[in-house]
Design a protein around this motif. Structure first.
Motif, short mmCIF file in Angstrom:
data_model
loop_
_atom_site.label_atom_id
_atom_site.label_comp_id
_atom_site.label_asym_id
_atom_site.label_seq_id
_atom_site.Cartn_x
_atom_site.Cartn_y
_atom_site.Cartn_z
N LEU A 1 -31.55 10.43 -44.19
CA LEU A 1 -30.39 11.13 -43.63
C LEU A 1 -30.21 10.89 -42.14
CD1 LEU A 1 -30.44 14.47 -45.62
CD2 LEU A 1 -29.02 12.45 -45.94
N THR B 1 -30.79 23.91 -46.31
CA THR B 1 -30.15 23.90 -45.00
C THR B 1 -28.81 24.60 -45.06
OG1 THR B 1 -31.28 21.83 -44.60
CG2 THR B 1 -29.51 22.40 -43.10
N ARG C 1 -42.84 21.39 -40.16
CA ARG C 1 -41.66 22.03 -39.57
C ARG C 1 -40.77 22.48 -40.69
NH1 ARG C 1 -40.97 17.95 -34.74
NH2 ARG C 1 -42.81 18.71 -33.73
N ARG C 2 -40.14 23.59 -40.47
CA ARG C 2 -39.20 24.04 -41.50
C ARG C 2 -37.85 23.49 -41.21
NH1 ARG C 2 -39.64 27.74 -45.53
NH2 ARG C 2 -37.42 27.49 -45.79
N GLY D 1 -30.15 18.91 -48.86
CA GLY D 1 -29.54 19.82 -47.89
C GLY D 1 -29.17 21.18 -48.45
N PHE E 1 -30.09 18.06 -37.63
CA PHE E 1 -31.38 18.39 -37.02
C PHE E 1 -31.68 17.35 -35.97
CE2 PHE E 1 -32.03 20.24 -41.29
CZ PHE E 1 -32.35 21.53 -40.91
N GLN F 1 -36.89 30.03 -50.84
CA GLN F 1 -37.62 29.01 -51.58
C GLN F 1 -39.11 29.27 -51.36
OE1 GLN F 1 -36.44 25.16 -50.34
NE2 GLN F 1 -37.53 24.12 -51.98
N ALA G 1 -28.23 16.50 -42.11
CA ALA G 1 -28.70 17.15 -43.33
C ALA G 1 -27.55 17.71 -44.14
CB ALA G 1 -29.68 18.26 -42.97
N PRO H 1 -33.90 26.35 -38.36
CA PRO H 1 -35.00 26.14 -37.40
C PRO H 1 -34.44 25.68 -36.05
CG PRO H 1 -35.05 24.49 -39.16
CD PRO H 1 -34.03 25.50 -39.53
N GLY I 1 -34.22 17.54 -50.94
CA GLY I 1 -33.89 16.94 -49.64
C GLY I 1 -32.43 16.69 -49.43
N1 LIG Z 1 -36.47 21.24 -39.20
C1 LIG Z 1 -36.06 20.04 -39.66
N2 LIG Z 1 -36.09 18.97 -38.83
C2 LIG Z 1 -35.67 17.77 -39.27
N3 LIG Z 1 -35.23 17.54 -40.50
C3 LIG Z 1 -35.18 18.56 -41.38
C4 LIG Z 1 -35.61 19.86 -40.99
N4 LIG Z 1 -35.46 20.67 -42.06
C5 LIG Z 1 -34.97 19.91 -43.05
N5 LIG Z 1 -34.80 18.64 -42.66
C6 LIG Z 1 -34.27 17.53 -43.42
O1 LIG Z 1 -33.00 17.89 -43.85
C7 LIG Z 1 -32.75 17.46 -45.17
C8 LIG Z 1 -32.33 18.62 -46.04
O2 LIG Z 1 -33.40 19.52 -46.18
P1 LIG Z 1 -33.31 20.77 -47.12
O3 LIG Z 1 -34.53 21.53 -46.93
O4 LIG Z 1 -32.04 21.46 -46.89
O5 LIG Z 1 -33.31 20.11 -48.58
P2 LIG Z 1 -33.28 20.81 -49.98
O6 LIG Z 1 -32.10 20.32 -50.64
O7 LIG Z 1 -33.44 22.26 -49.83
O8 LIG Z 1 -34.55 20.18 -50.68
P3 LIG Z 1 -35.60 20.85 -51.64
O9 LIG Z 1 -35.07 20.83 -52.99
O10 LIG Z 1 -36.80 19.99 -51.48
O11 LIG Z 1 -35.84 22.22 -51.09
C9 LIG Z 1 -34.03 16.83 -45.66
O12 LIG Z 1 -33.89 15.44 -45.60
C10 LIG Z 1 -35.07 17.28 -44.67
O13 LIG Z 1 -35.99 16.25 -44.45
#
Ligand SMILES: Nc1ncnc2c1ncn2[C@@H]1O[C@H](COP(=O)(O)OP(=O)(O)OP(=O)(O)O)[C@@H](O)[C@H]1O
Ligand code: SF4
Ligand SMILES: [Mg+2]
Lengths: 327, 325, 521
Positions: B280, B52, C520-521, B49, B17, B101, B26, B62, B47
């Motif tokens: 990250l 993502t 932000r997503r 990933g 990102f 989610q 991520a 995004p 967090g």
């Molecule tokens: N649009 C974005 N811009 C910048 N960083 C992002 C963005 N979306 C996610 N991140 C970062 O990327 C990393 C992974 O995010 P992700 O949403 O995939 O985590 P996750 O494993 O699904 O967590 P959770 O269990 O909380 O849903 C996180 O550190 C988050 O802060």
């Protein structure tokens, strides 16, 4: 449930109307007061004519209940009474004419503003961070900083004074041909400046509001879902994201009514557009109280009506309202 | 590797990102496979990933997110390469659907449920409105919401019903793969079990292929055939569910399973993992887990451990400690 | 902040610091802050930037040039290089030359005293002419001019006439001599056109007041002092636009001279046989001057009232900032109080208070403000209060809904459980938690208040004594100043820029405290 919601809104509107109407009466008859026979009538007028005028205005009787009830009767029968001038002209006919002028001007301007601003905001919100978006944010912020009357002065100075391609003031020019087509064209030429300035000065705010709501809506999960479903991006934006913000947008239109009333007063004064806003200012200057009261009453009715319509539209657009979930 | 027909292969997937402070790394070098009819669990701290990874499979990142490298091969085609219009028409929802989610908000608030389900059907299949809505009704029946709720608005449904309606929506076009991102997180415990039951029933009935994303290890253990554990953007361990829960090899997995009240094994003492997940933007060099790992060695701070198979069947681990043995 | 305990102070400090970190990285917000700081500085050092005081109730600003004169620096453009600034020609009386005199008069040249006494038996007149020297005029024709004679006179049964003569040394063919007579308020000047044309008669009136000579007689020995003369507009030929005589008098560049002729005349009434008895006049001439009003003046020219527009612009900063900030603070405080109370009380009281807000939100604000300022108080402070009174309703709704969510949170519950009083809860827990949101709303309310006040002034309903930007625009709108864009454009831009400054800051604060916009997503 929906009936209850509507009923509540109507009751609130009526209460507001009564408050405004009563204040309207109190301000002019009690606080400002002033004897029109002193203010406007020729002191050399024969006393019997004077008394007759006072009787026609209905201000020879006690304030309560006679004057108040006459006043209410006048307002609710849309008659408004007689002007404070030498000949006690009736207000209603002129009001109809002026109201029509105002509604034409502001109606067109508002429709123009909204139909430029909202799609632009929608587009900018969808292109978050891109050039269009940044531009829309910029224009939107500027809109909140630039006073409309300043913009209109600049417009007049450029187009009416310097380039002289647009008429500066009034509804029609003097001494033109009288056939309906030429008159209509002339009115249109006179309406260009006020309408254009209202649109130019107003669309940015709408675009920014819509853009912010779009940006919010586009982060919602249901938008992501719509995208995942394979919808075209255009449909994601219009059928999902925009549809979800439609109720607040409609509310916003209602909440903008005060701004539009403000716009009427200033814009009509600047362009000498014979609407109710301009009438209001001249009536205030000439202490023509019945006219001030009548115009104020119309402002209030317009605002309440628009608010009511917007509330109903909200209830119609957002199914959540029906079960009494408040916005 | 499972011997059944391969459905999905993710290879070296790397997603960054762009932010004002720099790249958020991520997802880095994520590799896994999923066979037809299997369910992969993707687990890890918040967090790390997971979402993502899931989003990049559907190409729904995004705007500031980009797939830097890697492949996502679905039924033999690399879907990261195909033209986006084709991807939209042929892959989204038709091949891969997703339960997002926070699925509570996955339904449009001012459109009724049936409408939203049939929208997907109408989009991808050549049916008329009535047929679509009939099928939507059947789907609602299938997940136990009931066809009579077709014209309800989301706010008129309970949380559990909403979630099941979302699952019904995911089934609408008979996709080859369903990605469920934390399908139960926002629900209370009783509703959670209900929804889990529905998912398990559907898996049995429809032979679904799924990716189940969750940090709820008990949900994963009950519904998956394979599990991948993610830490700070990397997969650290990948094995079939039973193996992974019985003999977790990566120190992080061990801690993670230890930190969770187990349903499989005997009751163990809850271990907590010290420290926080790394930033990250500047992830630790070498093994990203080393600042929190109690077995960390010098090597761990410098070299990224190889992600390799260590078991007789499939058991991939990325840890210097394990590969030393 | 002394009522906070030390750790709380630390937390507050850290919060402010992190807020500042966020803010200073927000480019738009930072630009806004710079703009506003700039305006604040200008407001503070206003007296250093301007040579005059603005017009106000207490102080009448000097008139400096013709109405809507251009900025001085316009003269660098060739088409404007000939425009005249305001010229004050002071004539040195000490150097005056007596050109001719007749009759019984004694002159004391040192003090420029003239005394005249009639003899018992004869009607007498006496006159003296003073040549007051030359000046050169090197510009295009000026818009207008005034002349003034500063004198003291003691008299009895005497009239005195003072004539001005502007002597044309460069043979301007349009005229020869122009005489102005102050005592006889209405009089003739003679404009000689070139040989062919007829002689035009032009009436000049005393712009201050008509001097009634009879009253002199009734109050003898009362000194009469200076007066100011301004030529009346000349009617243009064939009904064309009126022309100021100055346009004709100074239509040529060159050298002009001024002569003063003083005539004593004991013609006053009395018993027929005793008419001349005891008639005398002592005239003490102090200054004689000619002011040719400029077409250019200062940095920004002049407004309709012929005052320095630059001064008004600079002092306008003070009023605008005061109006905006004060109204925003009052409105925000009202909004917080109302919202917190409503949300905290909940139940029926909340419902009622919110209905009141609904009703208030339906009242058309500007029309009401116009009535109030027209009939009750057009004072700038009261306008501020009025704007605030109509400006808190929207915020109170937002605050109330915040408070409703806060109320459910555990820390409020636990504070309440441990016996905290209502007012304690509000002051220590609820208000601090809604403050960030209120801050953004407050900053964003400033431009609205500034523009509302400007709109009132612009329509002519503002405080007539406050030098506001709105009033400068009013001049452009109502007093025919629209062509003089250099006078109304700067205040309009100033309103715009100051409002944009606040909008930028508010936008930035909103982005920081309102996570909605940051998500932000
Ligand atoms: N649009 C974005 N811009 C910048 N960083 C992002 C963005 N979306 C996610 N991140 C970062 O990327 C990393 C992974 O995010 P992700 O949403 O995939 O985590 P996750 O494993 O699904 O967590 P959770 O269990 O909380 O849903 C996180 O550190 C988050 O802060
Ligand atoms: S590689 Fe080293 S630091 Fe990383 S998990 Fe294994 S032992 Fe711990
Ligand atoms: Mg996630």
């Amino acid at each position: 449930m929906f009936a209850g919601y509507v009923g509540k809104k109507i009751v609130i509107a009526l209460v507001t109307l009564l408050v405004v109407v009563t204040l309207n009466f109190m301000i002019f008859r009690v606080f400002v007061g002033g004897d029109p026979s002193q203010m406007i009538l020729d002191p050399r007028m024969p006393p019997e004519v004077r008394d007759q005028l006072l009787a026609m205005w209905g201000i020879d009787k006690p304030l309560f209940p006679d004057q108040y009830s006459l006043y209410l009767y006048n307002l609710f029968t849309w008659q408004y009474g007689l002007q404070f001038d030498q000949s006690a002209t009736p207000i209603a006919p002129e009001m109809v004419w002026r109201l029509r002028n105002t509604v034409i001007l502001l109606g067109l301007a508002t429709i123009g503003t909204i139909s430029v601003g909202i799609p632009l905001g929608m587009f900018a919100g969808a292109k978050r961070g891109k050039k269009t978006d940044v531009t829309v944010i910029g224009i939107g912020l500027l809109t909140f900083g630039v006073p409309m009357f300043f913009l209109q002065l600049i417009w007049v100075a450029i187009f009416c004074l310097w380039l002289q391609i647009l008429p500066r003031a009034g509804l029609v020019g003097l001494g033109g041909p009288q056939d309906p087509l030429s008159v209509a064209l002339d009115v249109a030429a006179h309406a260009i400046s006020p309408i254009c300035t209202l649109i130019v000065g107003g669309f940015g705010g709408w675009a920014l509001y819509t853009r912010n709501m779009m940006v919010d809506a586009l982060t919602e999960d249901f938008v992501l879902t719509a995208r995942a479903k394979g919808l075209r991006e255009r449909d994601v934006i219009t059928k999902h994201a925009f549809k979800s913000i439609l109720p607040p947008v409609v509310t916003l239109i209602a909440l903008s009514i005060p701004g539009i009333v403000t716009g009427a007063i200033i814009t009509e004064s600047i362009f000498a557009w014979p609407g109710i806003g301009q009438w209001y200012i001249s009536a205030l200057q000439q202490q023509n109280h019945p006219v001030t009261q009548a115009v104020l009453y119309n402002f209030a009715v317009l605002m309440l009506g628009a608010n009511l319509v917007a509330d109903l539209a909200y209830g119609f657009l957002d199914p959540r309202i029906k079960v009494g979930v408040r916005r | 590797m499972p011997k059944d027909e391969l459905l999905l292969q993710v290879q070296d997937l790397t997603v960054y990102f762009t932010t004002l402070r720099g790249y958020v790394r991520a997802v880095e070098d994520v590799t896994f496979e999923l066979a037809q009819g299997h369910t992969l669990g993707l687990a890890g701290e918040s967090g790390c990933g997971k979402t993502t990874t899931a989003l990049s499979i559907l190409r729904l990142l995004p705007i500031n997110g980009r797939i830097m490298k890697g492949k996502v091969i679905l039924e033999g085609n690399d879907v990261t390469r195909i033209n986006s219009e084709r991807f939209r028409k042929q892959v989204r929802w038709k091949k891969i659907s997703m339960v997002f989610q926070g699925a509570m908000n996955s339904l449009h608030p001012t459109r009724n449920v049936g409408d939203q389900i049939s929208e997907a059907i109408l989009l991808h299949e050549d049916v008329n409105k009535r047929e679509a809505s009939e099928r939507a009704g059947k789907l609602l029946d299938l997940v136990g919401v009931g066809a009579e709720r077709l014209d309800r608005f989301p706010h008129e449904l309970s949380g559990g019903m909403k979630q099941r309606a979302v699952i019904a929506m995911a089934l609408a076009c008979n996709p080859s793969l369903i990605i469920a991102d934390e399908p139960t997180t926002a629900l209370d415990v009783i509703v959670q079990t209900q929804v889990m039951k529905v998912i398990k029933e559907l898996q049995a009935k429809l032979n679904l292929s799924m990716i189940m994303v969750s940090h709820d290890l008990s949900l994963i253990s009950e519904t998956t055939t394979e599990v991948a554990i993610m830490y700070a953007g990397r997969i650290v361990e990948y094995a079939d569910t039973a193996t992974l829960y019985k003999e977790p090899l990566h120190p992080y997995t061990q801690k993670l399973i230890g930190a969770f009240p187990s349903i499989l094994g005997p009751k163990k003492e809850l271990t907590t993992i010290h420290g926080f997940p790394p930033d990250l933007i500047n992830p630790p060099p070498g093994c990203r887990f080393h600042p929190r790992c109690s077995y960390a060695m010098e090597k761990c701070k410098k070299d990224v451990p190889l992600f390799e198979n260590v078991g007789e069947k499939t058991h991939f681990v990325g840890c210097h400690l394990v590969s030393q043995k | 902040m002394s009522f906070l305990s030390k750790p709380k102070r630390e937390i507050l400090k850290r919060r402010i610091k992190s807020f500042w970190m966020d803010f200073s990285h927000n480019r738009i917000g930072f630009v806004g802050l710079i703009i506003i700081l700039g305006f604040v500085v200008v407001g503070i050092i206003a007296p250093l930037l301007t040579p005059f005081q603005p017009t106000s109730q207490l102080f009448k600003a000097p008139q400096l040039a013709a109405a809507y004169s251009m900025p001085d620096w316009f003269r660098i453009f060739p088409q404007y290089s000939d425009l005249n600034p305001t010229l004050s020609i002071k004539l040195d009386l000490k150097k005056a030359e007596v050109a001719n005199y007749t009759g019984p008069i004694s002159i004391d040249m040192d003090r420029l005293n003239f005394s005249f006494a009639a003899t018992e038996d004869a009607k007498q007149t006496a006159s003296v002419t003073l040549d007051l020297g030359n000046f050169s005029y090197e510009y295009s024709a000026p818009p207008t001019f005034t002349m003034h004679v500063n004198y003291r006179m003691y008299y009895n049964r005497t009239g005195v006439k003072v004539y001005f003569t502007v002597k044309n040394y460069t043979a301007n063919p349009l005229w020869d001599d122009v005489l102005l007579d102050p005592t006889n308020a209405e009089m003739l000047i003679y404009v000689y056109k070139p040989a062919s044309g007829p002689v035009a008669n032009v009436t000049l009136t005393n712009s201050t007041s008509k001097l009634n000579i009879d009253s002199f007689v009734n109050f003898p020995r009362q000194p009469v002092m200076s007066s100011l003369y301004k030529p009346e507009l000349l009617l243009g030929e064939n009904g064309s636009a009126p022309i100021d005589p100055a346009r004709i008098l100074f239509s040529q560049k060159g050298v002009y001279g001024i002569k003063l002729k003083i005539e004593f005349d004991n013609i006053r009434s009395g018993p027929p046989d005793r008419t001349y008895l005891g008639a005398f006049g002592d005239l003490n001439l102090q200054t004689v001057g000619l002011t040719i009003w400029g077409r250019v003046h200062g940095i920004m020219g002049t407004d309709a009232g012929r005052n320095d527009a630059w001064t008004e612009l600079v002092y306008g900063v003070r009023i605008s900032l005061m109006v905006g900030v004060l109204a925003a603070i009052i409105a925000t405080s009202l909004g917080i109080l109302y919202g917190v109370t409503s949300g905290y009380l909940g139940g029926f009281a909340d419902e009622f208070l919110m209905r009141v807000v609904d009703v208030l939100l339906c009242i058309p604000v500007l029309p009401i403000l116009l009535i109030l300022t027209r009939y009750f108080f057009a004072n700038v402070y009261l306008v501020v209060v009025l704007i605030a009174i109509f400006g808190w309703q929207g915020l109170s709704r937002v605050i109330r809904s915040r408070v409703l969510t806060l109320k459910e949170m555990s820390f409020i519950e636990s504070a309440r459980a441990s016996g905290a009083s209502d007012s304690y809860l509000m002051v220590r827990h609820l208000i601090p938690n809604v403050l960030p949101v209120a801050m953004a709303a407050m900053v964003l309310a400033v431009p609205g208040a500034i523009i509302t006040e400007a709109a009132l002034s612009f329509l002519g309903f503002g405080d007539p004594n406050a030098p506001t930007w709105g009033r400068m625009l009013y001049g452009a709108y109502q007093l025919g100043g629209l062509p003089a864009w250099w006078v109304w454009l700067p205040p309009g831009l100033a309103i715009t820029v100051i409002c944009i400054g606040f909008v930028f800051i508010g936008h930035a604060i909103d982005e920081i405290v309102n996570p909605r916009l940051r998500r932000r997503r």
